[in-house]
Design an enzyme around this catalytic site. Structure first.
Site, mmCIF file in Angstrom:
data_model
loop_
_atom_site.group_PDB
_atom_site.id
_atom_site.type_symbol
_atom_site.label_atom_id
_atom_site.label_comp_id
_atom_site.label_asym_id
_atom_site.label_seq_id
_atom_site.Cartn_x
_atom_site.Cartn_y
_atom_site.Cartn_z
ATOM 1 N N ASP A 67 58.354 39.780 7.373
ATOM 2 C CA ASP A 67 58.318 38.331 7.143
ATOM 3 C C ASP A 67 58.701 37.537 8.383
ATOM 4 O O ASP A 67 59.149 38.100 9.385
ATOM 5 C CB ASP A 67 59.257 37.962 5.975
ATOM 6 C CG ASP A 67 60.618 38.632 6.080
ATOM 7 O OD1 ASP A 67 60.962 39.115 7.169
ATOM 8 O OD2 ASP A 67 61.335 38.678 5.069
ATOM 9 N N ASN A 136 70.171 38.326 -4.114
ATOM 10 C CA ASN A 136 69.498 38.022 -5.389
ATOM 11 C C ASN A 136 68.409 39.052 -5.724
ATOM 12 O O ASN A 136 67.571 38.816 -6.594
ATOM 13 C CB ASN A 136 68.900 36.608 -5.362
ATOM 14 C CG ASN A 136 67.835 36.452 -4.275
ATOM 15 O OD1 ASN A 136 67.526 37.389 -3.569
ATOM 16 N ND2 ASN A 136 67.285 35.250 -4.159
ATOM 17 N N HIS A 138 66.024 40.106 -3.652
ATOM 18 C CA HIS A 138 64.709 39.947 -3.006
ATOM 19 C C HIS A 138 64.447 41.044 -1.978
ATOM 20 O O HIS A 138 65.374 41.632 -1.420
ATOM 21 C CB HIS A 138 64.524 38.543 -2.404
ATOM 22 C CG HIS A 138 65.267 38.249 -1.138
ATOM 23 N ND1 HIS A 138 65.931 37.058 -0.930
ATOM 24 C CD2 HIS A 138 65.435 38.953 -0.003
ATOM 25 C CE1 HIS A 138 66.467 37.056 0.272
ATOM 26 N NE2 HIS A 138 66.189 38.189 0.858
HETATM 27 C C1 GLP Z 1 66.588 38.256 4.574
HETATM 28 C C2 GLP Z 1 65.289 39.018 4.931
HETATM 29 C C3 GLP Z 1 65.198 40.315 4.182
HETATM 30 C C4 GLP Z 1 66.543 41.004 4.246
HETATM 31 C C5 GLP Z 1 67.539 40.232 3.422
HETATM 32 C C6 GLP Z 1 68.946 40.784 3.485
HETATM 33 O O1 GLP Z 1 66.389 37.051 3.931
HETATM 34 N N1 GLP Z 1 64.084 38.290 4.747
HETATM 35 O O2 GLP Z 1 64.172 41.109 4.752
HETATM 36 O O3 GLP Z 1 66.454 42.300 3.722
HETATM 37 O O4 GLP Z 1 67.526 38.878 3.745
HETATM 38 O O5 GLP Z 1 69.584 40.436 4.672
HETATM 39 P P1 GLP Z 1 70.897 41.085 5.196
HETATM 40 O O6 GLP Z 1 70.546 42.448 5.651
HETATM 41 O O7 GLP Z 1 71.318 40.209 6.342
HETATM 42 O O8 GLP Z 1 71.870 41.091 4.095
#
Ligand code: GLP
Length: 251
Positions: A67, A136, A138
């Protein structure tokens, strides 16, 4: 599903880097799907180490990032383009033309999403997709409630995601409210998936994802249906997982 319980973040990062290393050693022309966020940072550090010490070459590898924020320029230190170059690409022998990240400044968004999907197809599909998980649930930027069947598309970010990601920006107001993300369908088409989770804040997300009902409100829950999923979680993130998951043999 294979589950690997890591003692701590360091072990999680090492194990993840080893899995990528094996993938590339077995198939030097691998197509890797890459993630951003704090979770894979240690894995990228380990990969650079392996690259230097064990001569792992990235020269034939193609990469597709999950993304990118929209709108954001490549030069913006908060862009995922910048993140990937800063944390991995600048250190390894990857060919710039083999790097794919959605264009955060695309004028024709729909065209950009279609182009991205076509590039993945042209590359022969993704061999190994690395994923983190949002608090959440995602994956990529596929927020709760989005349809499971989406391909690469423009996403409106959730309040919780904007808040969680504001730690990287000067203020919450600076966090873009939209992003271009591979869809769940794109992710599920990958031949192998490697899901990483660390820290207590992921405890509920990972529990719901691996043991909860499969539903669009928890996007990561669809991964239960993937035929080749490996999960690496540290002790903190695994606290609520049942022993039937934690005791799964990893080989
Ligand atoms: C972001 C990214 C995801 C990532 C997630 C968790 O928003 N778009 O690809 O896995 O959040 O992030 P983190 O690893 O900093 O907790």
């Amino acid at each position: 599903m294979r589950f690997y319980l890591a003692e701590d973040y360091k072990e999680l990062s090492r194990k993840a880097a080893r899995i990528i290393f094996s993938q590339v050693a077995l198939k030097p022309k691998s197509v890797l799907g890459l993630a951003t966020g704090s979770t894979p940072l240690g894995m990228y550090r380990e990969l650079v180490k392996i690259y230097r010490e064990e001569k792992l070459s990235f020269s034939d590898i193609k990469t597709f990032n999950l993304d990118e924020y929209y709108r954001i320029s490549k030069e913006n230190p908060q862009s995922y383009y910048y993140y990937m170059h800063k944390n991995l690409f600048q250190y390894v022998d990857i060919d710039e033309k083999n790097i794919n990240i959605p264009d955060g400044e695309a004028k024709d968004i729909e065209g950009e999403c279609m182009r991205y999907e076509e590039e993945i197809l042209k590359a022969g599909g993704i061999d190994l997709q690395v994923l983190g998980i949002g608090v959440n649930g995602h994956i990529g930027f596929n927020e709760p409630d989005l349809k499971f069947e989406a391909l690469t598309h423009l996403v409106e970010l959730d309040e919780t995601t904007i808040k969680a990601n504001s730690r990287f920006f000067e203020s919450q107001e600076r966090v873009p409210t939209r992003a271009i993300s591979m869809g769940i369908k794109t992710i599920m088409h990958s031949r192998k998936i490697l899901l990483l989770a660390n820290g207590a804040e992921k405890v509920d997300a990972i529990k719901e994802a691996l043991e909860g009902e499969i539903k669009p409100q928890v996007p990561a829950s669809i991964l239960q249906l993937h035929p080749n999923l490996t999960v690496i979680a540290d002790k903190e993130a695994s606290q609520k997982l049942s022993s039937s998951i934690k005791n799964r043999k990893y080989n």
